[in-house]
Motif scaffolding. Structure first.
Motif, PDB file in Angstrom:
ATOM      1  N   LEU A  82     131.682  54.086 -23.022  1.00 22.21           N
ATOM      2  CA  LEU A  82     132.787  53.578 -23.847  1.00 22.21           C
ATOM      3  C   LEU A  82     134.138  53.997 -23.287  1.00 22.21           C
ATOM      4  CD1 LEU A  82     131.369  54.179 -27.441  1.00 22.21           C
ATOM      5  CD2 LEU A  82     131.618  51.997 -26.272  1.00 22.21           C
ATOM      6  N   LYS A  83     134.230  55.245 -22.813  1.00 22.47           N
ATOM      7  CA  LYS A  83     135.490  55.702 -22.233  1.00 22.47           C
ATOM      8  C   LYS A  83     135.815  54.931 -20.962  1.00 22.47           C
ATOM      9  CE  LYS A  83     135.264  60.384 -24.137  1.00 22.47           C
ATOM     10  NZ  LYS A  83     135.070  61.824 -23.840  1.00 22.47           N
ATOM     11  N   LEU A  98     136.989  51.647 -24.718  1.00 18.78           N
ATOM     12  CA  LEU A  98     136.645  51.323 -26.108  1.00 18.78           C
ATOM     13  C   LEU A  98     136.456  52.556 -26.967  1.00 18.78           C
ATOM     14  CD1 LEU A  98     134.037  48.483 -25.442  1.00 18.78           C
ATOM     15  CD2 LEU A  98     136.447  48.232 -26.047  1.00 18.78           C
ATOM     16  N   TYR A  99     136.791  53.731 -26.436  1.00 13.46           N
ATOM     17  CA  TYR A  99     136.621  54.967 -27.205  1.00 13.46           C
ATOM     18  C   TYR A  99     137.957  55.360 -27.812  1.00 13.46           C
ATOM     19  CZ  TYR A  99     135.726  59.848 -28.338  1.00 13.46           C
ATOM     20  OH  TYR A  99     135.605  61.040 -29.003  1.00 13.46           O
ATOM     21  N   PHE A 100     137.977  55.625 -29.137  1.00 17.54           N
ATOM     22  CA  PHE A 100     139.206  55.979 -29.847  1.00 17.54           C
ATOM     23  C   PHE A 100     138.939  57.208 -30.702  1.00 17.54           C
ATOM     24  CE2 PHE A 100     139.097  51.386 -29.265  1.00 17.54           C
ATOM     25  CZ  PHE A 100     140.264  51.191 -28.545  1.00 17.54           C
ATOM     26  N   ASP A 101     139.870  58.168 -30.632  1.00 23.77           N
ATOM     27  CA  ASP A 101     139.730  59.382 -31.434  1.00 23.77           C
ATOM     28  C   ASP A 101     140.163  59.165 -32.876  1.00 23.77           C
ATOM     29  OD1 ASP A 101     138.784  60.935 -29.346  1.00 23.77           O
ATOM     30  OD2 ASP A 101     140.800  61.310 -28.587  1.00 23.77           O
ATOM     31  N   SER A 102     141.082  58.238 -33.124  1.00 19.74           N
ATOM     32  CA  SER A 102     141.607  58.029 -34.470  1.00 19.74           C
ATOM     33  C   SER A 102     142.019  56.571 -34.624  1.00 19.74           C
ATOM     34  CB  SER A 102     142.821  58.942 -34.725  1.00 19.74           C
ATOM     35  OG  SER A 102     143.867  58.634 -33.830  1.00 19.74           O
ATOM     36  N   GLU A 103     142.323  56.193 -35.867  1.00 30.79           N
ATOM     37  CA  GLU A 103     142.753  54.825 -36.141  1.00 30.79           C
ATOM     38  C   GLU A 103     144.140  54.538 -35.566  1.00 30.79           C
ATOM     39  OE1 GLU A 103     142.467  53.937 -40.230  1.00 30.79           O
ATOM     40  OE2 GLU A 103     140.303  54.266 -40.360  1.00 30.79           O
ATOM     41  N   THR A 148     121.275  64.205 -27.493  1.00 38.44           N
ATOM     42  CA  THR A 148     122.566  64.587 -26.889  1.00 38.44           C
ATOM     43  C   THR A 148     122.797  63.857 -25.576  1.00 38.44           C
ATOM     44  OG1 THR A 148     121.446  66.492 -25.902  1.00 38.44           O
ATOM     45  CG2 THR A 148     122.592  66.852 -27.992  1.00 38.44           C
ATOM     46  N   ASP A 149     121.727  63.642 -24.824  1.00 34.11           N
ATOM     47  CA  ASP A 149     121.876  62.973 -23.528  1.00 34.11           C
ATOM     48  C   ASP A 149     122.304  61.524 -23.707  1.00 34.11           C
ATOM     49  OD1 ASP A 149     121.090  65.319 -22.334  1.00 34.11           O
ATOM     50  OD2 ASP A 149     118.977  64.729 -22.148  1.00 34.11           O
ATOM     51  N   ILE A 150     121.662  60.806 -24.650  1.00 35.47           N
ATOM     52  CA  ILE A 150     122.032  59.393 -24.818  1.00 35.47           C
ATOM     53  C   ILE A 150     123.415  59.266 -25.453  1.00 35.47           C
ATOM     54  CG2 ILE A 150     119.611  58.732 -25.020  1.00 35.47           C
ATOM     55  CD1 ILE A 150     120.202  58.178 -28.005  1.00 35.47           C
ATOM     56  N   MET A 151     123.786  60.208 -26.321  1.00 40.35           N
ATOM     57  CA  MET A 151     125.131  60.161 -26.908  1.00 40.35           C
ATOM     58  C   MET A 151     126.196  60.346 -25.826  1.00 40.35           C
ATOM     59  SD  MET A 151     124.828  59.523 -30.084  1.00 40.35           S
ATOM     60  CE  MET A 151     123.429  59.404 -31.191  1.00 40.35           C
ATOM     61  N   ASP A 152     125.986  61.318 -24.944  1.00 40.83           N
ATOM     62  CA  ASP A 152     126.938  61.542 -23.851  1.00 40.83           C
ATOM     63  C   ASP A 152     127.004  60.333 -22.930  1.00 40.83           C
ATOM     64  OD1 ASP A 152     127.452  64.042 -24.856  1.00 40.83           O
ATOM     65  OD2 ASP A 152     126.027  65.071 -23.541  1.00 40.83           O
ATOM     66  N   GLU A 153     125.856  59.703 -22.715  1.00 37.11           N
ATOM     67  CA  GLU A 153     125.829  58.525 -21.843  1.00 37.11           C
ATOM     68  C   GLU A 153     126.630  57.370 -22.440  1.00 37.11           C
ATOM     69  OE1 GLU A 153     122.488  55.452 -19.974  1.00 37.11           O
ATOM     70  OE2 GLU A 153     121.862  57.348 -20.927  1.00 37.11           O
ATOM     71  N   VAL A 154     126.454  57.120 -23.739  1.00 39.52           N
ATOM     72  CA  VAL A 154     127.184  56.032 -24.394  1.00 39.52           C
ATOM     73  C   VAL A 154     128.678  56.338 -24.464  1.00 39.52           C
ATOM     74  CG1 VAL A 154     127.447  54.726 -26.533  1.00 39.52           C
ATOM     75  CG2 VAL A 154     125.177  55.314 -25.723  1.00 39.52           C
ATOM     76  N   LEU A 155     129.034  57.590 -24.766  1.00 40.88           N
ATOM     77  CA  LEU A 155     130.448  57.960 -24.827  1.00 40.88           C
ATOM     78  C   LEU A 155     131.125  57.786 -23.475  1.00 40.88           C
ATOM     79  CD1 LEU A 155     130.353  61.157 -27.086  1.00 40.88           C
ATOM     80  CD2 LEU A 155     131.296  58.939 -27.662  1.00 40.88           C
ATOM     81  N   THR A 156     130.422  58.166 -22.412  1.00 36.63           N
ATOM     82  CA  THR A 156     130.978  57.975 -21.070  1.00 36.63           C
ATOM     83  C   THR A 156     131.188  56.497 -20.770  1.00 36.63           C
ATOM     84  OG1 THR A 156     129.814  59.969 -20.349  1.00 36.63           O
ATOM     85  CG2 THR A 156     130.629  58.501 -18.634  1.00 36.63           C
ATOM     86  N   GLN A 166     135.831  52.469 -34.358  1.00 38.03           N
ATOM     87  CA  GLN A 166     135.515  51.094 -33.978  1.00 38.03           C
ATOM     88  C   GLN A 166     134.009  51.020 -33.726  1.00 38.03           C
ATOM     89  OE1 GLN A 166     137.335  49.643 -30.410  1.00 38.03           O
ATOM     90  NE2 GLN A 166     137.171  47.504 -31.020  1.00 38.03           N
ATOM     91  N   PRO A 167     133.231  50.585 -34.726  1.00 38.38           N
ATOM     92  CA  PRO A 167     131.774  50.580 -34.566  1.00 38.38           C
ATOM     93  C   PRO A 167     131.324  49.702 -33.409  1.00 38.38           C
ATOM     94  CG  PRO A 167     132.394  50.259 -36.857  1.00 38.38           C
ATOM     95  CD  PRO A 167     133.649  50.149 -36.059  1.00 38.38           C
ATOM     96  N   THR A 168     130.271  50.140 -32.726  1.00 38.16           N
ATOM     97  CA  THR A 168     129.687  49.406 -31.620  1.00 38.16           C
ATOM     98  C   THR A 168     128.179  49.538 -31.702  1.00 38.16           C
ATOM     99  OG1 THR A 168     129.519  49.271 -29.214  1.00 38.16           O
ATOM    100  CG2 THR A 168     129.995  51.433 -30.155  1.00 38.16           C
TER     101      THR A 168
END
Length: 485
Positions: free
Chosen positions: A431-432, A436-441, A421-429, A391-393
């Motif tokens: 989204l979770k 809004l975080y999904f591992d698969s369709e 890596t820091d900003i990716m972890d921040e965004v993933l946290t 799900q693109p954001t």
């Protein structure tokens, strides 16, 4: 040990048994000559079973399944019916032409598949003489060609229909139209300026915006109409009081010649057409912005919809752009300059289409190459996120944009830089935390189903509350009809 050959044709599934093939000398001229002749090839390989496809839909599903390496129910039934029973003492093996089927055959039928150079040569002979093997089935070569053509059309139609990159072809057309319209509008606007300058030459130097110049010519026409009475209207049109005063003062002392009514009406007609083209260009721009926000939100948030669309159009599609390394993205659009520099052993270009982004224009002369290289790195990350996310954001793109701003400040005044890596972890946290975080369709579809059920339940509850809240009348007793005596 017997060897069975599974051949998937456009007309159906076929199973051949070839026991007398010398696999060690299959590339020899004698064996090749034997395979080229149907009579000799039929002595070592014969057709055991053939199951034609009943409909075009079944043929398409079978072709798509083979392409993805999965096994259909028709294939399982066909093999289980025509192969000997599978057990510990089974003395046969099955040869396949597509290695993707190996896992499926092992899973569903416990069959060990075989695939090597010798089986490829045998399959070549089967493919050559397949129509001859089906003579007894009242099958003609013309029927086989029609089956191949029909299946090829269906597979192509299915691929076009299920284009993963979600309408990125429309982006290519939209940005091409915008670029062409910019050239055409610039040419027509310059023609209007040159034409009207014979009558009011000072206006072209005062009003540099093509659209505003065309509006003034369309509304006022003759310079005699640009006077003190029209000052307020011109100020509203230009949204600049000083500019409006300059236009009025220049009209009073203009050195231009008079213009006839016929020339002026023709010029106004041209202005109307050009203004309509400007409005249409705005509509296309809005359409492109909405498309890019849907298809490539991170790339759009990073460099804007126009530059992002140009990159996708130049690469051919979003998936092609996602496959490119950052070094290729950096010089996209400057291929001629690159090859000329390699040929003449000169300096290679530092940027291509990325030059149109705001970051390179804001950087110092010595830092433009560094900013271009860093921006290409961020564009590679953003394009891959846009393509591979379930799900693109745009949250990743906003963080990457902040990184570019930090890089510009770092090159001028120094400071600290955030790591990817820091900003990716921040965004993933983030989204979770928002769910809004999904591992698969599959996980995404489950959430959609739950949300639909919750909405339906809420609607039912609201209807029930409205029904309960209404005053209910007591049921009236029915009167018995009096019997006529």
């Amino acid at each position: 040990m017997s060897t069975f050959y599974l051949f998937e044709a456009a007309a159906g599934l076929a199973l051949f048994q070839c026991d007398s093939v010398d696999e060690t000398n299959v590339k020899s001229k004698q064996i090749q000559k034997q395979f080229s002749d149907f009579a000799q090839f039929a002595e070592v390989c014969h057709l055991k079973a053939f199951q034609p496809f009943i409909s075009a839909e079944i043929a398409l599903n079978n072709a798509l399944a083979i392409h993805t390496g999965s096994v259909t129910q028709e294939l399982v039934d066909f093999l289980s019916t025509n192969l000997p029973p599978v057990g510990k003492k089974s003395n046969f093996q099955i040869a396949i032409s597509d290695k993707g089927l190996a896992a499926g055959l092992q899973q569903y039928l416990n069959l060990k598949s075989k695939m090597n150079e010798a089986t490829a040569q045998v399959f070549r002979g089967i493919r050559t003489h397949f129509v001859d093997f089906l003579r007894n089935e009242d099958f003609k070569e013309r029927d086989y060609i029609q089956a191949q053509l029909g299946l090829a059309h269906q597979v192509s139609r299915n691929k076009v229909k299920l284009d993963i990159n979600r309408e990125d072809k429309h982006i290519t057309q939209a940005i091409s139209i915008i670029e062409q319209m910019d050239k055409d509008l610039n040419t027509l606007s310059m023609r209007i300026k040159e034409w009207y300058s014979w009558h009011f030459p000072e206006l072209a130097k005062i009003v540099t915006d093509n659209r505003l110049f065309t509006r003034i010519v369309d509304i006022y026409g003759d310079k005699k109409n640009i006077n003190d009475e029209a000052l307020e209207a011109i100020e509203e049109l230009t949204t600049d009081a000083e500019l409006a005063k300059q236009i009025v003062e220049a009209a009073k002392i203009s050195m231009g010649q008079d213009i006839s009514e016929l020339d002026l009406s023709t010029l106004k007609d041209l202005c109307i057409r050009v203004l309509n083209q400007f409005e249409f260009r705005d509509n296309i721009q809005e359409y492109l912005k909405n498309k890019m926000t849907t298809i490539a939100p991170n790339l759009t948030a990073l460099i804007g919809e126009n530059v992002a669309a140009k990159l996708i159009a130049h690469a051919g599609s979003l998936i092609n752009l996602a496959k490119y390394p950052a070094s290729t993205i950096q010089i996209l659009g400057a291929e001629k300059a690159l090859f000329r520099a390699l040929k003449t052993r000169g300096n290679t270009p530092k940027y291509g289409l990325l030059y149109h982004s705001t970051y390179i224009g804001r950087a110092n002369g010595t830092d433009k190459g560094k900013i271009s290289r860093n921006l290409a790195n961020k564009c590679a990350i953003a394009s891959r996120l846009d393509h591979f996310l379930v799900q693109p954001t745009e949250k990743f793109g906003i963080k990457l944009k902040d990184q570019m701003e930090q890089r510009l400040k770092f090159l001028t005044a120094g400071g600290e830089l955030n790591k990817n890596t820091d900003i990716m972890d921040e965004v993933l946290t983030e989204l979770k935390g928002e769910g809004l975080y999904f591992d698969s369709e599959k996980q995404l579809t489950k959430k959609d189903k739950k949300s639909k059920k919750a909405k339906a339940k809420k609607v039912v509850e609201e209807v029930q509350e409205e029904f309960i809240g209404q005053p209910q009348e007591a049921p009236k007793k029915k009167r018995k009809a009096s019997k006529q005596q």
